[in-house]
Scaffold this motif. Structure first.
Motif, PDB file in Angstrom:
ATOM      1  N   LEU A   1      25.286  12.027 -19.595  1.00 41.86           N
ATOM      2  CA  LEU A   1      25.699  13.020 -20.584  1.00 41.86           C
ATOM      3  C   LEU A   1      26.722  12.474 -21.577  1.00 41.86           C
ATOM      4  CD1 LEU A   1      25.821  16.291 -18.479  1.00 41.86           C
ATOM      5  CD2 LEU A   1      24.049  15.480 -20.017  1.00 41.86           C
ATOM      6  N   LEU A   2      27.126  11.225 -21.394  1.00 41.07           N
ATOM      7  CA  LEU A   2      28.090  10.624 -22.313  1.00 41.07           C
ATOM      8  C   LEU A   2      27.444   9.566 -23.206  1.00 41.07           C
ATOM      9  CD1 LEU A   2      31.211  10.261 -19.972  1.00 41.07           C
ATOM     10  CD2 LEU A   2      30.628  12.141 -21.525  1.00 41.07           C
ATOM     11  N   LEU A   3      26.129   9.562 -23.277  1.00 44.53           N
ATOM     12  CA  LEU A   3      25.424   8.585 -24.126  1.00 44.53           C
ATOM     13  C   LEU A   3      25.746   8.830 -25.594  1.00 44.53           C
ATOM     14  CD1 LEU A   3      21.936   8.451 -22.377  1.00 44.53           C
ATOM     15  CD2 LEU A   3      23.766   6.752 -22.274  1.00 44.53           C
ATOM     16  N   GLY A   4      25.611   7.789 -26.376  1.00 45.62           N
ATOM     17  CA  GLY A   4      25.910   7.891 -27.806  1.00 45.62           C
ATOM     18  C   GLY A   4      27.381   7.594 -28.022  1.00 45.62           C
ATOM     19  N   ASN A   5      28.117   8.573 -28.472  1.00 44.33           N
ATOM     20  CA  ASN A   5      29.562   8.459 -28.664  1.00 44.33           C
ATOM     21  C   ASN A   5      30.228   9.109 -27.453  1.00 44.33           C
ATOM     22  OD1 ASN A   5      32.266   8.855 -29.322  1.00 44.33           O
ATOM     23  ND2 ASN A   5      31.830   9.265 -31.479  1.00 44.33           N
ATOM     24  N   PRO A   6      30.588   8.321 -26.422  1.00 43.92           N
ATOM     25  CA  PRO A   6      31.088   8.895 -25.177  1.00 43.92           C
ATOM     26  C   PRO A   6      32.311   9.796 -25.330  1.00 43.92           C
ATOM     27  CG  PRO A   6      30.596   6.573 -24.884  1.00 43.92           C
ATOM     28  CD  PRO A   6      30.486   6.867 -26.343  1.00 43.92           C
ATOM     29  N   ARG A   7      33.250   9.406 -26.169  1.00 39.52           N
ATOM     30  CA  ARG A   7      34.456  10.234 -26.344  1.00 39.52           C
ATOM     31  C   ARG A   7      34.109  11.581 -26.971  1.00 39.52           C
ATOM     32  NH1 ARG A   7      39.653   7.699 -26.199  1.00 39.52           N
ATOM     33  NH2 ARG A   7      39.466   5.561 -25.477  1.00 39.52           N
ATOM     34  N   ALA A   8      33.273  11.564 -27.985  1.00 39.83           N
ATOM     35  CA  ALA A   8      32.881  12.814 -28.634  1.00 39.83           C
ATOM     36  C   ALA A   8      32.066  13.680 -27.681  1.00 39.83           C
ATOM     37  CB  ALA A   8      32.089  12.524 -29.901  1.00 39.83           C
ATOM     38  N   GLN A   9      31.193  13.051 -26.895  1.00 38.87           N
ATOM     39  CA  GLN A   9      30.383  13.805 -25.931  1.00 38.87           C
ATOM     40  C   GLN A   9      31.270  14.433 -24.853  1.00 38.87           C
ATOM     41  OE1 GLN A   9      27.758  14.752 -26.843  1.00 38.87           O
ATOM     42  NE2 GLN A   9      26.103  13.299 -26.914  1.00 38.87           N
ATOM     43  N   TRP A  10      32.252  13.670 -24.352  1.00 44.16           N
ATOM     44  CA  TRP A  10      33.168  14.190 -23.335  1.00 44.16           C
ATOM     45  C   TRP A  10      33.918  15.391 -23.887  1.00 44.16           C
ATOM     46  CZ3 TRP A  10      38.215  15.365 -22.338  1.00 44.16           C
ATOM     47  CH2 TRP A  10      38.609  15.448 -21.009  1.00 44.16           C
ATOM     48  N   GLN A  11      34.415  15.266 -25.116  1.00 40.80           N
ATOM     49  CA  GLN A  11      35.165  16.365 -25.741  1.00 40.80           C
ATOM     50  C   GLN A  11      34.276  17.596 -25.909  1.00 40.80           C
ATOM     51  OE1 GLN A  11      38.590  16.088 -26.378  1.00 40.80           O
ATOM     52  NE2 GLN A  11      38.274  18.285 -26.429  1.00 40.80           N
ATOM     53  N   LYS A  12      33.032  17.385 -26.308  1.00 46.36           N
ATOM     54  CA  LYS A  12      32.092  18.500 -26.476  1.00 46.36           C
ATOM     55  C   LYS A  12      31.835  19.190 -25.127  1.00 46.36           C
ATOM     56  CE  LYS A  12      27.326  19.417 -27.863  1.00 46.36           C
ATOM     57  NZ  LYS A  12      26.055  18.817 -28.264  1.00 46.36           N
ATOM     58  N   LEU A  13      31.631  18.380 -24.071  1.00 49.71           N
ATOM     59  CA  LEU A  13      31.425  18.952 -22.735  1.00 49.71           C
ATOM     60  C   LEU A  13      32.633  19.779 -22.303  1.00 49.71           C
ATOM     61  CD1 LEU A  13      29.762  16.006 -20.763  1.00 49.71           C
ATOM     62  CD2 LEU A  13      28.672  18.110 -21.549  1.00 49.71           C
ATOM     63  N   MET A  14      33.834  19.258 -22.551  1.00 51.84           N
ATOM     64  CA  MET A  14      35.041  19.991 -22.155  1.00 51.84           C
ATOM     65  C   MET A  14      35.205  21.287 -22.936  1.00 51.84           C
ATOM     66  SD  MET A  14      36.716  19.269 -19.547  1.00 51.84           S
ATOM     67  CE  MET A  14      38.299  20.039 -19.760  1.00 51.84           C
ATOM     68  N   THR A  15      34.859  21.269 -24.196  1.00 50.18           N
ATOM     69  CA  THR A  15      34.934  22.491 -24.994  1.00 50.18           C
ATOM     70  C   THR A  15      34.002  23.556 -24.406  1.00 50.18           C
ATOM     71  OG1 THR A  15      35.519  21.246 -26.975  1.00 50.18           O
ATOM     72  CG2 THR A  15      34.590  23.450 -27.306  1.00 50.18           C
ATOM     73  N   GLN A  16      32.813  23.131 -23.983  1.00 52.47           N
ATOM     74  CA  GLN A  16      31.852  24.060 -23.388  1.00 52.47           C
ATOM     75  C   GLN A  16      32.279  24.514 -21.993  1.00 52.47           C
ATOM     76  OE1 GLN A  16      28.401  21.547 -23.407  1.00 52.47           O
ATOM     77  NE2 GLN A  16      27.823  22.092 -25.507  1.00 52.47           N
ATOM     78  N   ARG A  17      32.808  23.596 -21.198  1.00 51.55           N
ATOM     79  CA  ARG A  17      33.057  23.866 -19.781  1.00 51.55           C
ATOM     80  C   ARG A  17      34.440  24.431 -19.459  1.00 51.55           C
ATOM     81  NH1 ARG A  17      30.517  18.234 -17.361  1.00 51.55           N
ATOM     82  NH2 ARG A  17      28.344  18.650 -17.952  1.00 51.55           N
ATOM     83  N   ARG A  18      35.441  24.119 -20.279  1.00 47.32           N
ATOM     84  CA  ARG A  18      36.818  24.517 -19.957  1.00 47.32           C
ATOM     85  C   ARG A  18      36.965  25.993 -19.608  1.00 47.32           C
ATOM     86  NH1 ARG A  18      41.601  22.545 -19.971  1.00 47.32           N
ATOM     87  NH2 ARG A  18      41.054  20.632 -21.068  1.00 47.32           N
ATOM     88  N   PRO A  19      36.397  26.919 -20.382  1.00 45.60           N
ATOM     89  CA  PRO A  19      36.580  28.330 -20.009  1.00 45.60           C
ATOM     90  C   PRO A  19      36.042  28.649 -18.603  1.00 45.60           C
ATOM     91  CG  PRO A  19      35.715  28.148 -22.247  1.00 45.60           C
ATOM     92  CD  PRO A  19      35.657  26.776 -21.652  1.00 45.60           C
ATOM     93  N   THR A  20      34.961  28.000 -18.217  1.00 45.06           N
ATOM     94  CA  THR A  20      34.393  28.241 -16.891  1.00 45.06           C
ATOM     95  C   THR A  20      35.257  27.600 -15.813  1.00 45.06           C
ATOM     96  OG1 THR A  20      32.194  28.327 -17.896  1.00 45.06           O
ATOM     97  CG2 THR A  20      32.290  28.082 -15.498  1.00 45.06           C
ATOM     98  N   TYR A  21      35.714  26.369 -16.045  1.00 42.79           N
ATOM     99  CA  TYR A  21      36.638  25.736 -15.095  1.00 42.79           C
ATOM    100  C   TYR A  21      37.843  26.651 -14.864  1.00 42.79           C
ATOM    101  CZ  TYR A  21      34.474  21.037 -15.676  1.00 42.79           C
ATOM    102  OH  TYR A  21      33.635  19.953 -15.697  1.00 42.79           O
TER     103      TYR A  21
END
Length: 183
Positions: A118-138
């Motif tokens: 899930l971090l393919l491509g631009n790993p930092r940008a992908q990680w940040q995008k995942l956290m934006t999506q997941r943080r409220p659920t965490y």
């Protein structure tokens, strides 16, 4: 334990379990054992939907069978069935610890390598995008949030033990993986 890649769930889980005298279980390892191949290969060979099915089943089985420390894969909490199971677990007195971590620290820990599908491509940008999506659920599922930052896993585990009012460990908290390699 829940949290993003690089938050320290596996390492802190090992240390916490050793300190509490219980076993540790990691749902990603369960998935790999069931599928007979690494997570990255499951994504490539079978696709993310199949991985998420295996992940849901692994979390449900672990919650039902395991009474020690359980580390969930970073995206496991996005499945509504898993969310319901974690909410019931917490309602029954279980602890759901969200290990939060800033991007800069996560990048150092995981190296933002290509082994994380899930971090393919631009790993930092992908990680940040995942956290934006997941943080409220965490945050919603957590009964305790700990920022792991740059502190050693032993300190994070000690903070969890203290915050949850668990029995103090006998002796110093040590990562069993490191202890094994020095003996």
């Amino acid at each position: 334990m829940i949290g993003p890649p690089g938050s320290g769930k596996s390492k802190v889980g090992r240390i916490l379990a050793a300190g509490l005298g219980v076993t540790v279980r990691d749902t990603d390892a369960d998935i790999e054992a069931a599928a007979g191949k690494p997570v990255s290969e499951i994504f490539v060979d079978d696709g993310e939907p199949r991985f998420r099915e295996l992940e849901r089943d692994a979390v449900l089985a672990a919650l039902a069978e395991h009474d020690g420390v359980l580390s969930l894969g970073g995206g496991a909490i996005m499945n509504p069935v898993t969310q319901d199971a974690l909410e019931r677990y917490a309602a029954d007195g279980g602890h759901v610890v969200f290990l939060d971590v800033p991007l800069a620290i996560a990048a150092q820990r995981v190296g933002m390598n290509q082994a994380r599908p899930l971090l393919l491509g631009n790993p930092r940008a992908q990680w940040q995008k995942l956290m934006t999506q997941r943080r409220p659920t965490y945050e919603r599922l957590a009964t305790l949030t700990i920022v792991s930052s740059e502190r050693p896993g032993e300190r994070v585990a000690a903070e969890i033990i203290e915050a949850l009012g668990l029995a103090a460990p006998a002796g110093e908290l040590v990562d069993p993986k490191i202890k094994e390699s020095t003996t």
